[in-house]
Motif scaffolding. Structure first.
Motif: not given
Lengths: 289, 382, 341
Positions: B242-243, B252-258, B262-263, B283-284
């Motif tokens: 989910x995250x 930590x390089x990046x945190x976020x939703x998938x 990706x984008x 991508x949804x």
């Protein structure tokens, strides 16, 4: 030549007088402390000597079958024991077997807890390891004669000498087995909230059991190796027959008694090894992961 | 900005603040160097100590699958072991369900591990001398449950993971996938809120791995646990997370939703992962659609649909609608939008469209935090 | 002319002299030389007096006579058998022949072995002993039969209800003789014949009993340090019957009979080749007998100073020079003295 720094004679005299003092004043207490061992040994010996020979053979063959579930080992055990009986070595063999069993049982009771303790604590391991080295390399007669002086000749010093020589492998292998249990299994156990006791009895000991059994096998063999030395301080048995053979130049007597010792070694070695293999298979350590 | 107060932390299942781990003889000397701003390699060269984690701060909300992703040596295995304190940090704070794990006594820690958090391991960690049933029941046994009770509990979970009939087998008689299902059943049997999964599927064959991932997603829909999942496989992360948090060299390089990852990869390192990913799957459509009811479309796809689901429809139609659970159209999408999304993307240029409302049973999402700020993601209160 | 013949005569006289002189030199050198290149192995038996003697003779022969000597382990039966059948070891400095009498005499007749002389010149002691403090407490214990009637006094710690008689390690002559007496006195019901397994264990058992002032019935012999150190009284075993004793010590002979231990000759036994090939050595050995008192001195030194056989031998050579120099020619004595540091 190495320069003489101190006169060693007063030092040696002091050690000798110290021993005499112990013999004079502490013999009774020490004998009393060792008497449970004597009781154990005599009980086993009386049992073995009193039991009919065919019953003993049947039991050992039965154990051999349970250990391997095949016919080869029971046949070897049967042939070996019959050899002992036919060569008129039965009673001596029972005496020797009693000594070996008593020594092994005592060694197990003492060594495994020490091995457990060593596996938990580096300090204990550092303290105990040199003691084990001493026990295995110090020539037996060095501590045998003082032991005879304290306890009197015969079964007790023989048992003590055998235990001193035979226990170290079991201590070391118990320690090793417990320390080298698969770390990922240990980690999993910790992650589920086990305390050290739960880990010890639930994970370490069951998984270390094959190594511990290898230790018991070694102890048994080393106990038999001490048989001749034990007879030199009055223990009797097959070792004494060997000694007579040497002393009286009766080669045949020494040879057959020696073969008798080999026979006992084979019987117990194969049996303990087979139990070890069975256990390994059940645990699944034999197959590669 | 949200402040890291105790109250707000208790809304998270797991909150980590400034967790740093240094392996070696004199960690505090190395710690000082690190705080002074030196890089991991420099610290190692100067002190001989290895930096495992570098000031990691993460918040993991309840009921979600949070994936920590990274290569070997990124510190992800170290990080997950801090949550149940199998490893002690050099500095930092880890608050689980409102309590600081690092301040617990030995007894409290054991109780914590028995009741609040459980773990699944990459190498399974099963007890080879016990049957499958006893293995699944192991955690309950440690907890102190009686024999009948724990075996009944274990049996139920064995069925749930699909191993009915194997209760009396030994682990060595099972395949890798089956063994991991035992590991999973063992963890589920503990009925804790939080499950830690350390590269749980990495040792499995690709097909088996797929199956396990799907099973995990399915179980999660029923059970709603908080799952912290470690992997080095980006596709896996995208599929089940989910995250996602990406780690490199302990930071930590990046945190976020998938889809955000990706984008909008935050730096080159993340970009490298993204490059190889199957964006059409990742991508949804709702992330890139035109919002609003709009004109009705001839065909529609559900909100959960991914780009790859919608691509074939463009052969016949120009516009494809996106419908919510009740069938109402909430947006629509064209091929052009999909192509733009799938095309090679450079960091820092496009603003992410407004995140749609989450489904009711999921918890409210907090704003994204990312130390590798590239100024592109505008925080939106969820 | 006269000068010339005188010169010739002088030359001949010189020649003759020079011929005989080396011969004279040679004779004296021979007296100080070994006479053989073969290795002379000397048996070191496992009891202290025999061990010390082995080292004493090894030093004198090796350093003084220049022989190639080696010390080998031994005991009464193995050493004598080996000498009789294979001619090695070359010499046993303290051989007790009482139990091997028949084979030994046969060997001498057949020319395989020789008796070079007495090692202990005034006889040896062998018998059954009890501590003096036991006899003081029970004055009626004088003969062997008196003691045999009281197994309760000398209880066996491993077999309560029976008495214990400490016998000899296997391979010692006394093992056979003591076992035979045990049978002859019918002790099997009430007594355990206990073999301590080794000389060390026997000594340790006896020392222990005396240190703790406990009763003990044991075989022992003299001259020894144990009998010197501890006050033990010998039991009366009746008269000596040599024939019975010979049968007792023959494993093939039945039945066992009662007899006291005859005073065993302790001789210097050697393989026959030693006498023929190294007569100087044989002659040396014919002179080296010691009395009981002298041997006891050796043993007491060893015990009080915790000296092993080598050290005891060295001490003997250093302190008893008047004694051993009489065994050897001066040249040999000088060489040996010089080597003592």
């Amino acid at each position: 030549m190495f320069p003489e720094f101190i006169d060693t004679r007063p030092l040696r005299r002091a050690v000798d007088e110290g021993l005499n003092w112990v013999v004079r004043n502490w013999s009774d207490e020490l004998e009393a402390a060792a008497s449970p061992l004597l009781v154990l040994l005599k009980a086993i010996e009386n049992l073995l000597v009193a039991m009919p020979w065919w019953l003993i053979i049947a039991i050992l063959v039965g154990i051999a079958w349970l250990a391997t579930r095949r016919w080869q080992l029971p046949v070897v055990v049967l042939a070996s024991l019959l050899f002992l009986g036919v060569m008129d070595l039965w009673t001596d063999a029972m005496t020797t077997m009693a000594l070996m069993i008593a020594a092994t049982l005592t060694a197990i009771v003492v060594s495994i807890p020490v091995g457990v303790w060593m596996s938990r604590s580096l300090r204990v391991r550092q303290l105990v390891t040199p003691v084990l080295d001493l026990m295995q390399t110090l020539p037996s007669f060095v501590y045998l004669i003082p032991t005879v002086m304290i306890f009197g000749p015969g079964k007790i010093p023989a048992l003590i000498a055998t235990i001193v020589y035979a226990a170290p492998p079991l201590v070391r292998l118990s320690d090793l087995g417990l320390r080298t249990v698969d770390p990922s299994v240990m980690e999993a156990s910790r992650a589920f909230g086990s305390d050290p006791t739960q880990r010890l009895f639930g994970v370490q000991i069951p998984l270390a059991l094959p190594t511990i059994l290898a230790g018991i096998n070694q102890t048994t063999m080393m106990a038999l190796a001490m048989v001749v030395i034990a007879s030199m301080i009055g223990a009797g048995g097959l070792g004494y027959q060997v000694l007579q053979g040497i002393g009286r130049l009766e080669v045949s007597r020494g040879l057959f008694a020696g073969l008798g010792i080999v026979v006992l070694a084979i019987v117990f070695d194969r049996i303990t090894q087979s139990f070890g293999k069975q256990l390994q298979a059940r645990i699944g350590l034999a197959e590669g992961r | 900005m949200t402040d890291a107060t105790h109250n707000s932390d208790s809304e998270y299942a797991i909150a980590m603040r400034g967790v740093t781990k240094i392996f070696g003889e004199r960690p505090h000397a190395a710690l000082a160097l690190l705080h002074a701003g030196h890089a991991k390699a420099e610290v190692q060269a100067q002190t001989g100590n290895v930096v495992g984690l570098d000031d990691v701060s993460l918040d993991i909300a309840r009921g979600q699958i949070f994936v920590v992703m990274g290569l070997s040596g990124s510190g992800k295995s170290t990080l997950i072991r801090h949550v149940n304190r199998l490893i002690e940090p050099t500095s930092g704070e880890i608050v689980v369900n409102g309590t600081d794990v690092l301040k617990m006594s030995r007894d409290e820690l054991r109780r914590f591990r028995r009741t609040q958090v459980t773990m699944v391991f990459q190498k399974f960690g099963l007890l080879p001398h016990r049957s499958v049933l006893d293995n699944v029941a192991y955690g309950l046994e440690v907890r102190g449950l009686g024999r009948r009770q724990r075996l009944d509990g274990a049996a139920k979970w064995i069925e749930t993971v699909g191993l009915a009939g194997y209760e009396n087998s030994r682990p060595r008689q099972l395949s890798g996938g089956q063994q991991q299902r035992v590991g999973l059943a063992r963890a589920l049997a503990m009925d804790t809120d939080i499950i830690l999964m350390d590269e749980a599927f990495s040792a499995l064959d690709p097909l088996i791995r797929s199956g396990m991932q799907e099973q995990l997603i399915q179980l999660q829909q029923e059970l709603n646990k908080t799952i912290l999942f470690i992997t080095h496989d980006f596709d896996e992360a995208l599929k089940i997370g989910d995250r996602i948090a990406v780690l490199k060299d302990g930071a930590v390089q990046q945190v976020g939703r998938p889809e955000e990852i990706v984008l909008k990869p935050a730096n080159d390192h993340v970009e490298e992962f993204v490059r190889d990913v199957n964006k059409a799957r990742a991508i949804k459509v709702r992330s890139i659609m035109e919002r609003g009811a709009g004109e009705g479309c001839a065909v529609a796809v559900p909100m959960e649909a991914r780009c790859e689901d919608v691509l074939p429809l463009f052969a016949e139609h120009q516009w494809v609608g996106v419908a919510d659970a009740s069938g109402q159209q909430v947006g629509r999408i064209t091929a052009k939008q999909v192509i733009r999304a799938l095309a090679r993307h450079t960091p820092g240029s496009v603003a992410l469209p407004e995140a749609p409302p989450r489904e009711p049973e999921r918890a409210q999402e907090r704003p994204i935090r990312s130390p590798a700020e590239s100024g592109s993601i505008t925080a939106e209160a969820g | 002319m006269i000068l010339k013949s005188g010169g010739v005569a002088a030359a001949m006289a010189v020649a003759l002299l020079s011929l005989t002189a080396p011969a004279a030199f040679a004779q004296e050198n021979e007296a100080a030389s070994c006479g053989t290149d073969r290795t002379i192995d000397i048996a070191e038996m496992t009891w202290p007096s025999a061990a010390a003697l082995a080292h004493i003779h090894a030093t004198i022969l090796g350093v003084g006579y220049g022989c190639d000597v080696a010390i080998v382990a031994g005991d009464t039966v193995p050493t004598s058998t080996s000498m009789l059948t294979r001619g090695t070891p070359a010499v046993a400095p303290e051989l007790w022949t009482s139990s091997i009498e028949e084979q030994w005499n046969k060997g001498i007749e057949a020319g395989e072995v020789v008796d070079l002389g007495d090692a202990i010149t005034d006889g040896t002691v062998e018998g059954w002993f009890i501590p003096r403090y036991v006899q003081e407490a029970h004055p009626e214990l004088v003969t062997a039969e008196d003691v045999i009637a009281r197994p309760d006094l000398f209880a066996d710690p491993e077999e309560p209800g029976k008495g214990r008689l400490y016998s000899c390690p296997p391979g010692w002559a006394c093992e056979l003789s003591t076992s035979a007496l045990y049978e002859a006195y019918g002790m099997q019901d009430k007594w355990i014949l206990f073999s301590p397994g080794s000389g060390g264990a026997l000594d340790a058992s006896i020392s222990r009993a005396f240190l703790r002032e406990e009763p003990i019935l044991f075989y022992y012999w003299g001259p020894t340090a144990i009998l010197g150190k501890f006050d033990a009284v010998q039991l009366d075993l009746g008269p000596v019957d040599t024939e019975v004793y010979a049968c007792n010590t023959d494993p093939a002979c039945e039945p066992a009979g009662k007899t006291a231990y005859p005073s065993s000759p302790a001789i210097i036994g050697a393989a026959a080749w030693l006498a023929t090939e190294a007569p100087a050595v044989a002659e040396y050995f014919s002179k080296v007998g010691l009395t009981n008192a002298q041997i006891s001195e050796l043993l007491v030194y060893g015990d009080e100073n915790m000296a092993d056989a080598t050290a005891t031998a060295e001490n003997f050579l250093k302190t008893k020079q008047e004694l051993w120099t009489s065994w050897v020619p001066d040249a040999v004595a000088e060489k040996v003295k010089a080597s003592l540091s």
